[in-house]
Design an enzyme around this catalytic site. Structure first.
Site, mmCIF file in Angstrom:
data_model
loop_
_atom_site.group_PDB
_atom_site.id
_atom_site.type_symbol
_atom_site.label_atom_id
_atom_site.label_comp_id
_atom_site.label_asym_id
_atom_site.label_seq_id
_atom_site.Cartn_x
_atom_site.Cartn_y
_atom_site.Cartn_z
ATOM 1 N N SER A 134 -44.043 -29.131 -12.579
ATOM 2 C CA SER A 134 -43.869 -28.448 -11.421
ATOM 3 C C SER A 134 -42.375 -28.649 -10.698
ATOM 4 O O SER A 134 -42.362 -27.155 -10.105
ATOM 5 C CB SER A 134 -44.576 -28.436 -10.206
ATOM 6 O OG SER A 134 -43.704 -30.583 -10.010
ATOM 7 N N HIS A 155 -47.893 -23.565 -15.061
ATOM 8 C CA HIS A 155 -47.547 -24.061 -13.603
ATOM 9 C C HIS A 155 -49.028 -23.766 -12.554
ATOM 10 O O HIS A 155 -48.746 -22.827 -12.074
ATOM 11 C CB HIS A 155 -46.199 -23.908 -12.908
ATOM 12 C CG HIS A 155 -45.994 -24.702 -11.587
ATOM 13 N ND1 HIS A 155 -45.509 -24.140 -10.228
ATOM 14 C CD2 HIS A 155 -46.704 -26.195 -11.434
ATOM 15 C CE1 HIS A 155 -45.049 -24.633 -9.563
ATOM 16 N NE2 HIS A 155 -46.011 -25.850 -9.793
#
Length: 519
Positions: A134, A155
């Protein structure tokens, strides 16, 4: 038109891909595995602890059962999805026919590099290696490999099955066909891919800085309190959650390091400058909901919020409204029984109301009597919450009479300190300007910027769409007023915004580029 070899490779891989391995069985790994199994892929679940793999398999099976009870899956679909879950245990268990590996291990670059280095040695050559990081650089993770071209980022957002957005992040040396192939696979699973840059914050966290950093700046200036900012953000801008309650939800222990990493990652770009308030709250352990106190206190999980402003008990006084908003605001006040003067100038007893846009109440008042002049934010056209701006020279009794008149309209009222622009104007201009900056630097396509923000952050519009809705020239007016009034370079307008406002082009369009003349 004849397809290129790269387009053929993308299609072949995306169509052929049937098996993935998910490494890491925490919340993200479980969510990714659930999504993939429901979408028809065989999912190999791996973790260094076999008991964690067993628990994750049982948990995901339970989620499928829950979906059946809710009528969102048939019993047959759930059993088929469960059958596609294969607990393999050790992450490096020999690979037979695996098309994609997604790691969801702890957010530590050395851990991820070590894992990928080992995977490279045992995975088939056609297997794409993906990180669900992230915040870490995909390029930096891939740099440890002999062949970094097979590494990219995907992500996902938590909870994975519900959050439809997925950022597809190529590293500096990722093979050109891989991002499109991954995007096609994400679509197969029913989610929405956007191409994001391998830059601090990727796309969503980068774009999200516009709201929270400006909210913290407003707090640090003493313009408004957390509840004031949140109420304005919800009622005037239409956000589902205000910036301060959002920070309390995510936790300052998560948000402040992200803000600082993006700021330093862009070499102290003023638009991303964090606030001393955030750092102080982090060090004090005021994280938000998880600690029971942040910008708000929480009792049994319930947010404790201050009451709304009520009308002070004062003798009514006539109100004179500046010409720019006399029709809309005057009609609202008259309908509430407030005496509204119609003369070209206010009487000696009148409360004076002006509606500053991209300037302070003091600037907007011109030659009007300052001691009797209040600012009322025109943003939102007075349909919802009214924001009253108070400057230091205002007579207290006159100000209270003006507040009583505005409360009589039945609208909720928020009272804040005067500044070079209102709270709503500042929040919106910052959101739009950061989005324009991303487009200007070609970090992401305009459509991807808007899609990412709408789906991941829940804004009613993406930043570029929002800027077009509000008017690029109006947003530019706000930013220039803030830049002029504060001297702070965080408010310098993006070139993307300046050019399109001057040319009358939508912020959502790229326009003509040099390559259009040479190709």
């Amino acid at each position: 038109m004849k397809r290129t070899s790269e387009e053929a490779t993308v299609e072949q891989w995306a169509r052929r891909a049937t098996t993935i391995r998910v490494i890491g069985t925490g919340a993200m790994g479980r969510g990714i595995a659930q999504l993939a199994a429901a979408g028809g892929l065989t999912v190999e679940l791996a973790d260094i602890r076999m008991d964690a793999v067993v628990n994750a398999t049982e948990y995901i099976g339970g989620m499928f059962d829950k979906l059946v009870r809710k009528g969102r899956m048939t019993a047959e679909e759930a059993e088929a999805a469960k059958g596609r879950l294969r607990p393999v245990g050790e992450p490096l268990t020999p690979f037979q026919d695996c098309d994609l590996v997604i790691e969801a291990v702890r957010e530590d670059i050395d851990t991820k590099r070590e894992l990928f280095t080992s995977l490279e040695k045992v995975c088939p050559k056609h297997t794409i290696l993906v990180t669900n990081t992230s915040s870490l650089s995909v390029t930096a993770i891939a740099a440890a490999l002999e062949d970094p071209s097979r590494v990219a980022g995907l992500h996902f957002f938590n909870p994975v099955p519900l959050m439809r957005l997925v950022e597809v992040i190529p590293g500096a040396r990722t093979a050109g066909w891989i991002p499109d192939a991954l995007a096609d696979l994400v679509r197969r699973l029913g989610h929405e891919p956007v191409l994001a840059p391998d830059a601090p914050g990727f796309l969503v966290n980068h774009a999200g800085r516009g709201l929270v950093t400006e909210a913290l700046q407003i707090l640090s200036e003493g313009v408004a309190e957390p509840a004031d900012i949140d109420r304005i953000a919800r009622d005037v801008l239409g956000l589902k959650m205000g910036p301060c309650e959002l920070l309390d939800l995510t936790g300052m222990d998560v948000s402040q390091p992200v803000m600082e990493s993006i700021w330093t990652g862009f070499y102290t770009e003023p638009r991303f400058r964090p606030s001393r308030i955030g750092r102080a709250r982090l060090e004090a352990g005021l994280y938000g909901r998880k600690t029971g106190e942040g910008f708000y206190k929480y009792v049994d999980g319930a947010k404790q919020e201050p009451p709304e402003v009520t009308a002070p008990a004062v003798e009514p006084r006539p109100v004179w409204v500046h010409g720019d908003v006399r029709e809309e605001l005057g009609a609202l006040l008259s309908a509430a029984g407030v005496e509204v003067e119609s003369g070209e100038t206010p009487s000696d007893q009148a409360v004076v109301l002006v509606a500053p846009f991209g300037q302070s109440t003091i600037e907007a008042a011109g030659g009007l009597p300052m001691e009797r002049t209040l600012g009322v934010d025109p943003f939102g056209e007075f349909f919802t919450r009214l924001t009253v701006m108070v400057h230091p020279g205002l007579d207290r009794d006159t100000g209270r009479a003006g507040l009583a008149a505005l409360c009589a309209t039945g609208r909720d009222v928020t009272v804040v300190r005067d500044a070079p622009a209102s709270v709503a104007q500042r929040l919106l201009a910052s959101i739009v300007n950061v989005g324009c900056g991303i487009a200007e630097q070609r970090l992401a396509r305009p459509g991807d910027i808007d899609t990412a923000v709408r789906l991941a952050l829940g804004y009613p519009r993406g930043p570029l769409e929002w800027g077009d809705h509000a008017g690029a020239d109006r947003v530019l007016e706000i930013l220039r007023g803030l830049h002029r009034g504060t001297g702070d370079p965080r408010y310098r307008p993006s070139t993307w915004l300046i050019e399109r406002a001057a040319l009358g082009l939508p912020l959502t369009e790229t326009g003509t580029a040099p390559c259009d003349l040479t190709t």
